[in-house]
Design a protein around this motif. Sequence first.
Motif, mmCIF file in Angstrom:
data_model
loop_
_atom_site.group_PDB
_atom_site.id
_atom_site.type_symbol
_atom_site.label_atom_id
_atom_site.label_comp_id
_atom_site.label_asym_id
_atom_site.label_seq_id
_atom_site.Cartn_x
_atom_site.Cartn_y
_atom_site.Cartn_z
ATOM 1 N N ALA A 8 0.830 -1.214 0.000
ATOM 2 C CA ALA A 8 0.000 0.000 0.000
ATOM 3 C C ALA A 8 0.860 1.257 0.000
ATOM 4 O O ALA A 8 0.616 2.204 0.743
ATOM 5 C CB ALA A 8 -0.959 -0.014 1.187
ATOM 6 N N GLY A 9 1.911 1.252 -0.859
ATOM 7 C CA GLY A 9 2.642 2.489 -1.145
ATOM 8 C C GLY A 9 1.861 3.250 -2.214
ATOM 9 O O GLY A 9 0.686 2.944 -2.489
ATOM 10 N N ALA A 10 2.516 4.219 -2.850
ATOM 11 C CA ALA A 10 1.832 5.040 -3.861
ATOM 12 C C ALA A 10 1.217 4.168 -4.958
ATOM 13 O O ALA A 10 0.045 4.345 -5.342
ATOM 14 C CB ALA A 10 2.833 6.025 -4.468
ATOM 15 N N HIS A 61 10.051 8.963 5.400
ATOM 16 C CA HIS A 61 10.843 7.760 5.682
ATOM 17 C C HIS A 61 11.996 7.570 4.712
ATOM 18 O O HIS A 61 13.113 7.279 5.105
ATOM 19 C CB HIS A 61 9.950 6.508 5.634
ATOM 20 N N GLY A 62 11.702 7.709 3.419
ATOM 21 C CA GLY A 62 12.745 7.470 2.413
ATOM 22 C C GLY A 62 13.456 8.756 2.027
ATOM 23 O O GLY A 62 13.948 8.869 0.903
ATOM 24 N N GLY A 63 13.529 9.747 2.915
ATOM 25 C CA GLY A 63 14.105 11.048 2.561
ATOM 26 C C GLY A 63 13.049 11.887 1.859
ATOM 27 O O GLY A 63 12.003 11.359 1.449
ATOM 28 N N ASP A 223 -1.064 -5.100 8.328
ATOM 29 C CA ASP A 223 -0.472 -6.210 9.088
ATOM 30 C C ASP A 223 -0.569 -7.527 8.335
ATOM 31 O O ASP A 223 -0.657 -8.586 8.959
ATOM 32 C CB ASP A 223 -1.197 -6.360 10.441
ATOM 33 N N HIS A 224 -0.578 -7.470 7.029
ATOM 34 C CA HIS A 224 -0.642 -8.678 6.200
ATOM 35 C C HIS A 224 0.653 -8.786 5.408
ATOM 36 O O HIS A 224 0.759 -8.268 4.299
ATOM 37 C CB HIS A 224 -1.821 -8.598 5.223
ATOM 38 N N ARG A 225 1.653 -9.427 6.014
ATOM 39 C CA ARG A 225 2.934 -9.562 5.300
ATOM 40 C C ARG A 225 2.927 -10.850 4.491
ATOM 41 O O ARG A 225 2.776 -11.946 5.040
ATOM 42 C CB ARG A 225 4.118 -9.557 6.280
#
Length: 431
Positions: A8-10, A61-63, A223-225
């Motif tokens: 669920a990133g961009a 988080h990633g700069g 929380d679903h890895r």
Amino acid sequence: MRKFVVGAGATGLAAGFACGCPVFESDTVPGGMSRSYLLKPGKQRRWDLGPPDPSGYRFDHGGGHWIFGLDAPLKECLSHHGELDAYQRISSVFFSHRGTFVPFPIQNHLHCLEPAVARQCLEEILHPPQRECSTQAEWLEANFGPTLNALFFAPFHERYTAGLWTRLAPQDAYKSPIDRAAVIAGAAGNPRTAGYNTVFHYPRNGLSRMWADLARRVDVRYDHRLVRIDPVDKVLHFADGTVDPFDRLLSTLPLDQTLTLASLQPGSAPDPYTSVLVLNVGGPKGRSCPPDHWVYVPDSRCGLHRVGIYSNVNRSYLPQADRDSGRTASFYVERAFPAGKRLDDAATSQYATEAIRELQDWGFLQESEVQDCHWVEVAYTWTWPNSTWKQEALALLERHDIQAIGRYGRWHFQGIADSLREGILWGTALR
Ligand SMILES: Cc1cc2nc3c(=O)[nH]c(=O)nc-3n(C[C@H](O)[C@H](O)[C@H](O)COP(=O)(O)OP(=O)(O)OC[C@H]3O[C@@H](n4cnc5c(N)ncnc54)[C@H](O)[C@@H]3O)c2cc1C
């Protein structure tokens, strides 16, 4: 049909929004690498959406993640999830040993170099050798000439690619644009701006608020890895022991990770990637802090190659009490590593101390009152000369109804805007 998105990133948020299918996310918040968080001086805790009072620094988080390449339709879509401000890029190359800045891109600002050096650079750029280039190093030298290459491109790319640039296929031409008319104009003192990020946008309340608002309209299963994909029986296995059968899957995870999860490997050797250690730091501003958003550094002592200055983009990155006074500044510092060469905690902390000392020596920062390091395992993806690994990998996954998408899934450089567009496209196709 059982259709899912992973991540669920961009990219995954846009895909989930477009298709309406569940999005499995290992974290408890959306936004992936481009989510922001708050950190308060003297506290270890990170707040994802904001501390109970406005005294914290906001970091990504990633700069610094500033949205470049936004077109009108996408801007309209995003503005429903948060107010966006537009910025004209301010960026320089910083020669730290001399303490001098040359506006970015350096090839369009030769008038800032010593006259004899500028003449030599211009001569070499206008008369490039006619030869095939099979590596990034050859391409840079052929296009920018030996003098400008030795001054900036070679030492910068040595750091930025963690030493890989002499073996990589030529790439990144859009990051180092070469327009001979602009070079001539710049040598004569009439520079033109150029590059992929000359204009960018940032949501006034930070990226995490925008991602949280978008995620409310998406069926995200936090929380679903995902720990295994059975590509034959078409089953997804999660870290908590649950399983979900699937018919079609969109994976935004890095291509090599999706292959490993599915126990699939193409015949060719994999293309390389580099990791980035992001140091976020905030504190009283130094006397010589530049006005730039990004500063490219070819000659740092500690190995960093880029410094982004959050507080020069938007004061809302700073604690509320400092927003008018300009007392403080906040930065992210990037250093690249070859894949898998992760520093341990002691070495990370030692590096952070050295990088902060360097920012202080340059006069950017007086002292650090908050600092925080993040490891981005797959940050920059690269290609070996003549490699067919990526095409083979994508085709292999597609044969099992798995579509790898996004910057890391498709193993190509792109920012948030292109990731959102790609997610919308593939999500629409999955409907
Ligand atoms: C150092 C750096 C600086 C950058 N700066 C900019 C910038 O200034 N502007 C810009 O536009 N772009 C920038 N980018 C690019 C930008 O980060 C990407 O284009 C964008 O974040 C890609 O989003 P994504 O959703 O594809 O990937 P990600 O953001 O990586 O999202 C992947 C998601 O998958 C989840 N996930 C991972 N493993 C699993 C698993 N096993 N199971 C379930 N979920 C999982 C993760 O938690 C994450 O939420 C930068 C990138 C880097 C590396």
